[in-house]
Every structure is written in C-alpha cells, then in structure tokens.
Scaffold this active site. Structure first.
Site, PDB file in Angstrom:
ATOM      1  N   HIS A 211     -39.417 -27.477 -13.737  1.00 52.70           N
ATOM      2  CA  HIS A 211     -39.568 -28.679 -14.579  1.00 52.70           C
ATOM      3  C   HIS A 211     -38.798 -29.858 -13.973  1.00 52.70           C
ATOM      4  CE1 HIS A 211     -40.478 -25.963 -18.283  1.00 52.70           C
ATOM      5  NE2 HIS A 211     -41.440 -25.953 -17.385  1.00 52.70           N
ATOM      6  N   ASN A 337     -50.920 -24.725 -19.181  1.00 54.88           N
ATOM      7  CA  ASN A 337     -50.795 -23.321 -19.615  1.00 54.88           C
ATOM      8  C   ASN A 337     -51.316 -23.250 -21.045  1.00 54.88           C
ATOM      9  OD1 ASN A 337     -49.451 -22.569 -17.280  1.00 54.88           O
ATOM     10  ND2 ASN A 337     -47.491 -22.158 -18.261  1.00 54.88           N
ATOM     11  N   HIS A 411     -53.346 -27.093 -10.694  1.00 54.37           N
ATOM     12  CA  HIS A 411     -52.286 -27.660 -11.542  1.00 54.37           C
ATOM     13  C   HIS A 411     -51.087 -28.137 -10.751  1.00 54.37           C
ATOM     14  CE1 HIS A 411     -49.690 -24.245 -10.940  1.00 54.37           C
ATOM     15  NE2 HIS A 411     -48.895 -24.544 -11.926  1.00 54.37           N
ATOM     16  N   GLY A 414     -48.425 -25.238  -5.831  1.00 51.99           N
ATOM     17  CA  GLY A 414     -48.349 -23.776  -5.751  1.00 51.99           C
ATOM     18  C   GLY A 414     -47.246 -23.348  -4.807  1.00 51.99           C
TER      19      GLY A 414
END
Lengths: 488, 156
Positions: A211, A337, A411, A414
C-alpha cells in the site's frame, strides 16, 4: 511435495500475448486457463506457482469462459494474484473468498491537481513529510477518525457517500468512484463484532505491504482525447492512493473461510487448495459471505475517501491554498479485489455471473452504463500502479475486455521477486538513497518496507500495460512518474 | 515440505529448541517452524509470526493480561492456522505482544492455553510489516525424525 519454486505447466501458445492451459492438463479442470503475457512476461510467470493456481481455479463449480490470468499474475494463495474467474450462480456456480482475498476491495484512486512538477519540486520534501505525518500508515497505526459501531454500520451499508456528507470530501468524489463508492446488498449484520472492532480506528489509514500514497507527474500521454476528458495533461502533478479494507476486511474474509469449512465436503466439491473454499452463490453461506464482502468493500471505499481528504489537507497546508484552488479533483477509484454479480455474454446469451477479480481491475468499454456519464464516451478509467521507482498508468477499458475477460484487465506490475529475495538484494544498499538519486523522496514507517517493495521486486509495468493494450483489454492514456512516496 | 534449497531460504531465528525460518513466496511470506514436540511447535509458530511482524517490545511497566484460548479444528494443520489467526487478531486489535504461553490441553484437533500478553510500546518496537492474515494455502504440519515441522503462508 510441491516446492516453493516453479511447477511445470504445459502452455499452448495462442498468439503473441495469449497462452492456453488446456483442460487436458488436469482432469478436474472444468474450463481452459487463459494467460495474457508476452515472451518476456511468460518467463517470469513460469518461475513461480501461479500457473498451477490458474488451473486450480478452473476446477471451481460453475466456472464459465476461462480461468483467466492477467500479465501481472504471480503466486498468491488460492487464486493467483492477477486472476479473474466468473461463475454462473444459476448452474451451481460458487463464490470463493479466496477469489477476492483478505484485503477486500483493495484498490486505487487518483487525484489530479493544477500543480506542475516545477511548482512542487521546491517544496517536495516538505510535502512528502507533511503527507507522511497526516496520512496514518504502517503496522498498528490507528487513524485520526474513530467510528463507533453505529456509525461503522452506516459506512458498511452506505459506503463513501456517508463520510462525504460529513465534509470529508466533495460530492463529486462519489460520482467518480466505482459503483458510486457503494455496492448494493451489503449487510452490516453479516459482519462480525470482531471485524467491526478491527475497523473502529482503521478507516482512513494506509496500512503497510504494497500500500502507498504517491505524488506523481504525468510524463507521457498516449491517448490525448481520453486524457482531455479525464482532465489530465503532461507535466501535471497527481496523487495516487493504494489501500483496502484494512483489518475489517481481513476479518470478514477470515470469518467467511471458517463459515465455509465443511461446505465443499458436504456438497461433494473437491478442492485442490483449502484456500479455494467456496459455496454456491445461491446458498445461505454464499449469500452471507457476499453480504459481508460487500459491506467490507463499502468500508474500503470510505477508507480511501478519508485518505483523499487527508491528502487534500496536507497539500493545502504546504501550498497555502484550498484543495479546490489547487484543482484537487478525484479522477477515479477502482477496486481490484472484489466479487461482483455482473451481466456478461456467456455461450451466446446474457447471463448474470459472479465475477471474481483477485488482483484484477474492472475495465468496462466506452458506452457501458456503469461508467460515470462524464467518462462514458472514453471507457472506464483503469488505474494501474507500477512500482515506486518506475511508473504507474491510467488506461481506459476497451471492448475486448467484455469479449474476452468479463470486462477485466490487469491491476499492477506484479511481483517478480519474493520479499525474502528483495531483502537479500537490498543488503548493503539504501533504497531510500537510490530513489532520492532518481529524484524520488520516499518515507516508510516499517523497517523493511522500502526493501521489500523496491522497484526491482516488480515486473516492468510498461510491459504489462503494453500487453493488455495489445490484447484489446484496455488502452493506455498516460504514464505517471513517481516523485514522492509514503509507505507503511 | 516446501523447497528447502538455499534460494528458498530467508531469515531465521531460534527460540530455544525451536527453529523458525522465513521461506520465499512471491507476494507474501512463508514461515517454516521445526520443533521437538507439538507444544513447542505451537509456541514457536506464535513467536515466529510475531518475529515476522517485528520486534514487539512490551511497554515499560505494562500490566500483563491473560487471554484464554480454546480452539478445535479438523486436524493439526487447521489447528495451527487457527491458533495463529487468533493471536494475530489480538496483536492487531489490542496491540499486544506475547510474554509467555501456559498450555492446559493439547490434542491433535484441540488446544486450550493461556496467552500472557502485554501491550507493546509502538515507539520502542521495531515493526517490519503488517501480516493481514494467516492463510490456508500450502498449510502443513508433519512429524519428522526430530519432532515436528510446520509451514504456513502469511498474507502481507
């Protein structure tokens, strides 16, 4: 015994950016696996166990289409990170908390400003320090806002609008948040007291791990017409926030996995991984999880909304102008998610399916009614964080996503390196200094946060976004270069 | 158990006769615990998980509290996961660290114990990372010639 390293999975090449895991790989697969990657990315993907996880997901009852993997996939738990799976509830399709993850509605939002790098650079260190002091981050950090259970329950059912109505944001913020910052069908009664307790002081906190809050500069525009519609241009400073539902969401997932114990055995569902525990969407257990998961998703949108308010406060303090005067408008907020019931074409007919996106972003094409009216002509904005040294991207959804991936795209970049390997690779180095040498000021609360999250730990987001564009899933609008980073 | 080649291995620490070692997982962190008996395996796993979070230092003069834990599960692996998940809840919510454990009962699918905990001092503690959850993925508890070995993957 499976090892921690790669397990060979035979892939069939479809074209330059698509690979198939045929059902013949394992007799319990109900559909093929479909992996989006080019020659470079597929080698990174082969180096861990994510392809086995794509095959495992293909065994879930009621799965339709393919078990999908975006180019940013890597080894997760249960589902791979970067996985998409749709199940049809009307034919016994299941919902799996492992297909959403513990961090329910982990997601990203992007805020624009009228500032340029030239405006910000002289005060960048002060700005980053102020953001670091204003936005709570790191392990065990409670927030400035504490919500008692009655208010938390309102957040769980109303989403981010509830705090916006209490002056923690602009009304327009809600209009450009996925789903209006709220998902229908949330039930606060489906959320345990433990989950509520964990959420009491965590709404408006960043957390740790991957985050972050970043100050960025748009350094390249690929699709000027869409950038104009979004209000983005080269040289402009933006703020990106990546966080989720914090302890409340983790506890909802934890509770659900306990609730689902015994359900697969009772229904004769054989699972290749305990983390894929599931229940039919139409079962009482499935409905209870969906209701709780939706409540946690609403909490996550509220969490990011409060951090937006805090970021605006920090900018306002440093630049001595109001957030409005600084042009701090929310561009968009996406979940990556989540599980949603959506209408898609399956076998030539429209079906309401349960789309699991575990580390994958919704990417609806131009004209889709769920896109905010202001953006409907360009497609749904897709926000792709890369790594803290390289870049992040704004894309928009394309028709290919509806045709191929249940309206989904990648998203992030990775991970390509484990956390242990990243720490080893950082020995004797100062990641903070290396970033500073590249003009990026970074602050982290945790002892190993910068080491574990160093740019080399990630695949190149430029490669990942190029693949989803070439596959027709989403189109690049602009690239964002980080100049300030705060991490937990 | 999981791959035990050198490239798989991360940091390690000993708690008496218990060895804890992080092992590589792309997104998250694996913990491997080896112990001579089941009680020390559970205690070692608890201490190993806290070690993954960081050095949690009890606040000076902090009053010790007792948390009674009673858990039942289908097998040893699930019991270990539940044990760690329960501890993680208290660490996250009550912001406590573990001082000691007093076992009252342990059988393959059941444990009763008292956790003696103390609030940790956030200023003095050196926190490394947040563990979001204790996953079921690749979860293992197995007997070995020397005692027991467990593997668990934490969501980071």
């Amino acid at each position: 015994m499976p090892g921690g390293g790669p397990i060979h999975v035979e892939l069939e090449r479809i074209d330059h950016c698509r690979w198939r895991i045929p059902r013949a790989y394992r007799p319990d697969m109900r559909v093929d696996g479909l992996v989006y990657a080019d020659d470079v990315l597929i080698e990174a993907i082969r180096s861990d166990q994510s392809l086995v996880q794509v095959a495992n997901v293909a065994t879930l009852p009621g799965i339709v289409g393919h078990s999908l993997a975006m180019p940013d996939i890597h080894w997760g738990y249960g589902f791979c990170i970067g996985g998409v799976a749709a199940t049809d509830p009307d034919v016994g399709g299941v919902i799996s908390p492992g297909g959403v993850g513990y961090d329910i509605n982990c997601g990203v939002r992007l805020i624009r400003t009228d500032l340029t790098e030239a405006d910000v650079r002289p005060r960048l260190e002060t700005l980053v320090n102020t953001l670091f002091a204003t936005v709570p981050c790191g392990v065990g950090q409670g927030g400035r806002f504490k919500f008692k259970k009655p208010d938390l329950r309102r957040i769980l059912t109303s989403g981010s609008r509830w705090v916006v109505e209490r002056d923690l944001g602009d009304p327009e913020d809600v209009d450009v948040t996925e789903g209006g910052g709220r998902i229908d069908g949330a039930d606060a009664d489906a959320v345990s007291d433990r989950a509520l307790e964990r959420g009491e002081d965590q709404c408006g906190t960043l957390g740790s791990g991957n985050h972050f809050l970043e100050v960025q500069v748009i350094d390249e525009v690929f699709y000027p017409e869409a950038a104009t519609v979004l209000g983005l241009q080269r040289g402009q400073v933006t703020v990106m926030i990546h966080s989720g539902s914090r302890g409340l969401g983790y506890q909802v997932c934890e509770d659900a996995l306990k609730l689902l114990r015994g359900v697969p055995d009772r229904l004769g569902i054989r699972l290749p991984d305990r983390q894929l525990a599931c229940a039919p969407v139409h079962s009482s257990e499935g409905r209870q999880y969906l209701a709780a998961m939706r409540a946690a998703a609403n909490f996550a949108w509220t969490n990011r909304q409060i951090m937006t308010h805090l970021a605006r406060e920090a900018f306002s303090k440093v630049f001595e102008r109001s957030p409005n005067a600084l042009g701090m408008r929310l561009i968009y907020d996406v979940a990556h998610n989540i599980a949603k019931i959506e209408r898609h074409q399956v076998g030539g007919e429209l079906r309401d399916v349960c789309v699991h996106r575990k580390g994958a972003t919704r990417a609806f094409p131009p004209g889709h009614p769920e896109i905010p009216p202001a953006y409907r002509e360009i497609g749904q904005p897709v926000l792709i964080p890369g790594d803290m040294g390289r870049a992040s991207y704004v894309l928009v959804g394309q028709p290919g996503a509806m045709a191929q991936t249940f309206g989904s795209t990648c998203h992030g970049a990775g991970r390509r390196m484990s956390r242990s390997a990243a720490i080893k690779a950082a020995r004797g180095r100062s990641i903070q200094r290396e970033l500073a040498d590249r003009g990026i000021i970074a602050r982290a609360r945790g002892r190993t946060g910068l080491e574990e999250e160093q740019p080399d730990a990630y695949k190149d987001v430029n490669d990942v976004t190029r693949v989803v564009e070439e596959a027709g899933l989403s189109r690049r609008v602009c690239r964002l270069r980080p100049i300030g980073v705060i991490k937990g | 158990m999981h791959g035990t080649d050198e490239s798989d291995r991360g940091e390690s620490i000993r708690f008496g006769a218990v060895q804890c070692e992080m092992f590589a997982h792309t997104a998250d962190i694996g913990l491997r615990v080896t112990a001579p008996e089941e009680t020390s395996l559970l205690e070692g796993a608890a201490r190993g998980m806290l070690w993954c979070i960081g050095d949690l230092i009890a606040a000076p003069g902090a009053e010790l509290r007792t948390r009674r834990v009673e858990l039942s599960a289908a097998d040893r692996a699930e019991l270990l996961r539940d044990w760690l998940a329960e501890l993680l809840y208290f660490v996250d919510h009550d912001r406590v660290t573990l001082e000691r454990i007093e076992f009252r009962e342990l059988s393959p699918g059941r444990v009763r114990a008292d956790w003696i905990v103390a609030p940790y001092d956030p200023e003095a503690s050196r926190l490394r990372r947040e563990i979001k959850a204790v996953t079921y993925h690749a979860l293992r508890v197995e007997p070995t010639r020397e005692g027991w070995c467990a593997e668990v993957i934490f969501d980071i």
